[in-house]
Design a protein around this motif. Structure first.
Motif, PDB file in Angstrom:
ATOM      1  N   ARG A  17      -3.645  16.322   6.357  1.00  0.00           N
ATOM      2  CA  ARG A  17      -3.946  14.992   6.874  1.00  0.00           C
ATOM      3  C   ARG A  17      -2.633  14.273   7.172  1.00  0.00           C
ATOM      4  O   ARG A  17      -2.175  13.427   6.413  1.00  0.00           O
ATOM      5  N   PRO A  18      -2.021  14.601   8.312  1.00  0.00           N
ATOM      6  CA  PRO A  18      -0.681  14.080   8.592  1.00  0.00           C
ATOM      7  C   PRO A  18      -0.644  12.616   8.994  1.00  0.00           C
ATOM      8  O   PRO A  18       0.397  11.976   8.872  1.00  0.00           O
ATOM      9  N   GLY A  19      -1.752  12.080   9.526  1.00  0.00           N
ATOM     10  CA  GLY A  19      -1.719  10.690   9.966  1.00  0.00           C
ATOM     11  C   GLY A  19      -0.674  10.492  11.053  1.00  0.00           C
ATOM     12  O   GLY A  19      -0.608  11.242  12.035  1.00  0.00           O
TER      13      GLY A  19
ATOM     14  N   HIS B 164       0.848  -1.191   0.000  1.00  0.00           N
ATOM     15  CA  HIS B 164       0.000   0.000   0.000  1.00  0.00           C
ATOM     16  C   HIS B 164       0.884   1.241   0.000  1.00  0.00           C
ATOM     17  O   HIS B 164       1.916   1.277   0.667  1.00  0.00           O
ATOM     18  N   THR B 165       0.481   2.254  -0.744  1.00  0.00           N
ATOM     19  CA  THR B 165       1.155   3.549  -0.713  1.00  0.00           C
ATOM     20  C   THR B 165       0.421   4.464   0.253  1.00  0.00           C
ATOM     21  O   THR B 165      -0.801   4.617   0.173  1.00  0.00           O
ATOM     22  N   VAL B 166       1.157   5.064   1.170  1.00  0.00           N
ATOM     23  CA  VAL B 166       0.585   5.970   2.166  1.00  0.00           C
ATOM     24  C   VAL B 166       1.113   7.375   1.896  1.00  0.00           C
ATOM     25  O   VAL B 166       2.326   7.575   1.756  1.00  0.00           O
ATOM     26  N   THR B 167       0.208   8.328   1.806  1.00  0.00           N
ATOM     27  CA  THR B 167       0.579   9.725   1.594  1.00  0.00           C
ATOM     28  C   THR B 167       0.083  10.563   2.759  1.00  0.00           C
ATOM     29  O   THR B 167      -1.125  10.583   3.044  1.00  0.00           O
TER      30      THR B 167
ATOM     31  N   GLN C  12       5.822  19.277   1.286  1.00  0.00           N
ATOM     32  CA  GLN C  12       4.371  19.327   1.116  1.00  0.00           C
ATOM     33  C   GLN C  12       3.706  18.022   1.534  1.00  0.00           C
ATOM     34  O   GLN C  12       2.581  18.020   2.030  1.00  0.00           O
ATOM     35  N   GLU C  13       4.415  16.903   1.300  1.00  0.00           N
ATOM     36  CA  GLU C  13       3.835  15.605   1.644  1.00  0.00           C
ATOM     37  C   GLU C  13       4.937  14.598   1.897  1.00  0.00           C
ATOM     38  O   GLU C  13       6.079  14.773   1.446  1.00  0.00           O
ATOM     39  N   VAL C  14       4.598  13.564   2.651  1.00  0.00           N
ATOM     40  CA  VAL C  14       5.496  12.449   2.921  1.00  0.00           C
ATOM     41  C   VAL C  14       4.842  11.187   2.362  1.00  0.00           C
ATOM     42  O   VAL C  14       3.662  10.927   2.622  1.00  0.00           O
TER      43      VAL C  14
END
Length: 726
Positions: free
Chosen positions: A624-626, A616-619, A702-704
């Motif tokens: 939405r930092p999770g 699974h790819t998680v962004t 901007q995103e991880v």
């Protein structure tokens, strides 16, 4: 000194229009490239001399009697190895002071009705010194190189022709036959045939209306100097740095290089590098390219090394901008006093901006003026035009060539090789198709038309109003039944690039942006079948490589037998690409633990492969930092509970969607002393558990993005490496 005076010119064409052009139209910056062969008539001994120079024209308001243009030479490089370079004038010894004075003051030329009427050395005192030293040769040389001057009719049209006198670089006034070849608005392309006393040659020139100033010139000439018993054969290129609309390329100036590039093309043709059809080129749209260009504008740095101003850039951005050509138009705002711009830097594309080459100092983007010592202490800006090549709708083309875009034709079609010619404004990309109409593995090489032709005629005729003609050769191991042709259209985007001094090592928050390679591998279409698709290769070369479909890097390979080499443990290293047809794909390779040895003989190796069953790819984003904590614009924490897949790591990406370069010495692993950890805003953290390190990046995160896996499938594999040949 006489060799330098001969290259001082004003570039003005005699324009016969009724209206006098504005004085500002005569101001320009030119790039001059020349390759000369000087042959002694008595002995036949010859010597090659290369010249590269930047020539600036400015209106001189200090004169009262008409329009005068001051021509200066802020940079000169003479000799194939740069034996004389004005960046190192101290090497000229006693001549340095006089030479510096001459280069800076330049020449003055009086313009009347668009024609050069008089040229003289601007500094009277210097003129007197040179006159005392060289006598009448000073006047002779000035007369031979006063202007690049030709007469133009009021409204030149293709087919117009006339005879008149011309003065061209390094040549005395000669008779010339002029012929208008084409016209594009205010741009006029002309052919010149030269014939004078001890001079012959041919040229092509693009002149701009109404001033008649040249945009580009290609000249091939042969001149005999009876008094010196020398014959001078010259090839010359002159380009306006403000107005020439194509990236600069000088590959055919030196006939030796023409042959070198021709030989390189033949080697590529006979040793093709095939690309798998599963790795097609992804064409970015306009919005994506503009985001990349915005990042490019913030990614350049410069530093001073031994008199050179070296730019450093972003290799990842350069590789992503293959659809873009960049040409520079000048400094933005007030230029740095000590620097001039050199468009010859365009010849290496964006990669040359990202990393300069030590042996190609003539292609540096920034050149210090003579007798200056620039300091890397302040940022400045440079204007450029980015030409974007955008993909249109693809069409399928067969042997008859029906459906090809205008300007594209089939030169030759064999089962395993297709040759396509592209001319005019057309540009394409193509994918060979097999018997079933599906993409097949292929290799592509390209070359300019008549690449191996070293003749003066071909050199001159390569100057046109449009793009140069190119030939593309597509090869495949299996028959090519069709081509999927994608037409490309061009758009221009103005761009202003900021060049900053290179940050000091250890800078916790450097300005600008820098990208790195992505940690995320391509995901397999069916992860559960990944393990069955492993392939062993390289054994015939005594190397053990394990390749497979995209996503192979998610697997783990563990040696179980034959696991040491003279006491050194063995492991599998991830290797990008390969050197031959069998292992051109990326994969795992058996090596010693220090990665120094990868060839083994007479060895049986057993190893276990472990692959995930699901991926699974998680962004994580700021909204939405999770599980990810965004500490500040440049820093994040990724704690263990994020459950990253294996040793893959993660990407911290900016607005381009590319991975940012980590600022920690150990890549995506940081220590607790990297700064910012104590400023975390996360509350109620379990103080008994070690805090996740802060990872800092060169740019705004901007995103991880990271991967999670579920389940596991294993497989035992064996390989036998052959022994040493008897």
């Amino acid at each position: 000194m006489r060799f330098f005076i001969a290259f001082f010119c004003l570039f003005a064409l005699s324009a016969c229009q009724d209206d006098t052009p504005p004085a500002a139209d005569f101001e320009d910056e030119f790039l001059l490239l020349s390759q000369q062969t000087m042959t002694k008539l008595s002995s036949g001994y010859d010597q090659d001399v290369a010249l590269t120079a930047l020539v600036h024209n400015r209106v001189d308001d200090s004169q009262d009697d008409g329009l005068w243009i001051r021509t200066t030479l802020p940079w000169l490089r003479l000799g194939n190895l740069g034996e004389l370079d004005t960046r190192h004038l101290e090497r000229a010894g006693k001549r340095a002071a006089q030479m510096s004075e001459f280069l800076g003051s330049g020449t003055l030329s009086r313009i009347e009705d668009g024609e050069v009427k008089e040229t003289r050395i601007a500094d009277p005192a210097l003129y007197k010194q040179l006159k005392e030293r060289f006598g009448d040769k000073v006047e002779t040389l000035l007369n031979q190189s006063t202007a690049t001057s030709v007469p133009l009719p009021d409204d030149p049209r293709p087919g117009d022709h006339w005879s008149a006198s011309a003065a061209l670089w390094g040549l005395p006034p000669v008779n010339a036959e002029y012929r208008v070849l084409a016209r594009q608005g205010e741009r006029v392309l002309m052919a010149l045939t030269l014939d004078g006393d001890n001079v012959e040659g041919q040229a092509r020139m693009i002149a701009r209306l109404p001033s008649g100033m040249p945009e580009a010139l290609r000249l091939s000439s042969r001149m005999t100097l009876p008094e010196q018993e020398v014959e001078v054969e010259q090839r010359l290129m002159l380009l306006s740095q403000r107005h020439y609309p194509l990236p600069v390329n000088d590959w055919d100036l030196d006939p030796v290089r023409v042959q070198m590039y021709s030989d390189f093309f033949e080697r590529q043709l006979h040793s093709p590098n095939f690309h798998e059809p599963r790795d097609p080129t992804r064409w970015r749209d306009r919005a994506e390219l503009k985001r990349l260009l915005e990042s490019l504008a913030d990614s350049l740095f410069y530093e001073i090394e031994e008199g050179r101003v070296l730019t450093r850039g972003d290799w990842v951005l350069a590789s992503e901008l293959g659809q873009v050509n960049l040409r520079f138009t000048g400094f933005h705002g007030d230029p740095p006093e000590a620097l001039v711009l050199n468009r010859l830097a365009e010849s290496g594309g964006l990669y040359r901006l990202a990393e300069p080459v030590e042996s190609l100092s003539d292609r540096d983007l920034l050149i210090p003026r003579p007798d200056t010592q620039p300091a890397a202490d302040a940022p400045f800006k440079v204007d450029a035009i980015a030409e974007l090549w955008l993909a249109g709708e693809p069409v399928t083309v067969r042997r008859d060539g029906q459906g090809l875009p205008e300007g594209v034709s089939i030169d030759d079609w064999k089962d395993g090789q297709v040759q396509v010619r592209v001319s005019g404004a057309a540009r394409i990309a193509a994918q060979p198709l097999g018997e079933d109409g599906e993409p097949i593995a292929f290799a592509m090489v390209s070359r300019p038309a008549k690449q191996g032709d070293e003749s003066a005629k071909t050199f001159v005729e390569r100057l046109t109003l449009g793009l140069p003609e190119e030939v593309f050769v597509y090869q495949s191991k299996s028959p090519i039944r069709a081509l999927r042709v994608t037409p490309l259209r061009s758009e221009e985007q103005p761009l202003t690039l900021t060049l900053r001094p290179t940050p000091e090592p250890g800078n916790a928050q450097p300005p600008g942006v820098r990208h790195g390679l992505s940690s995320i591998p391509p995901l397999p279409d069916a992860p559960e079948t990944l393990i069955e698709q492993m392939e062993i290769s390289g054994l015939q070369d005594n190397r053990l490589r394990v390749t497979g479909p995209p996503g192979l890097r998610l697997c783990t390979l563990t040696p179980e037998q034959g696991t040491d080499y003279h006491g050194t443990p063995l492991h599998f290293s991830w290797v990008i690409g390969g050197g031959d047809d069998d292992d051109a794909r990326s994969g795992f390779e058996l090596r010693t633990e220090d990665d120094k040895i990868q060839y083994f003989y007479g060895r049986d190796v057993a190893f276990q492969v472990s692959c995930p069953a699901r991926v699974h790819t998680v962004t994580a984003t700021r909204e939405r930092p999770g599980c990810v904590e965004f500490v500040d614009p440049h820093s994040v924490r990724v704690p263990e509970q994020c459950n990253l897949a294996g040793s893959i790591g993660f990407d911290a990406r900016d607005a381009t969607g590319l991975a940012l370069q980590p600022l920690n010495d150990s890549g995506n692993r940081a220590d607790d002393n990297t700064g910012g950890a104590e400023n975390s805003t996360t509350e109620n953290r379990d103080q008994t558990q070690p805090e996740a390190p802060i990872h800092r990046f060169w740019g705004t995160v901007q995103e991880v993005v990271f991967l999670r896996t579920e389940g596991e499938r294993t497989r035992e594999m064996n390989a036998t490496l052959p022994g040493l040949p008897q």
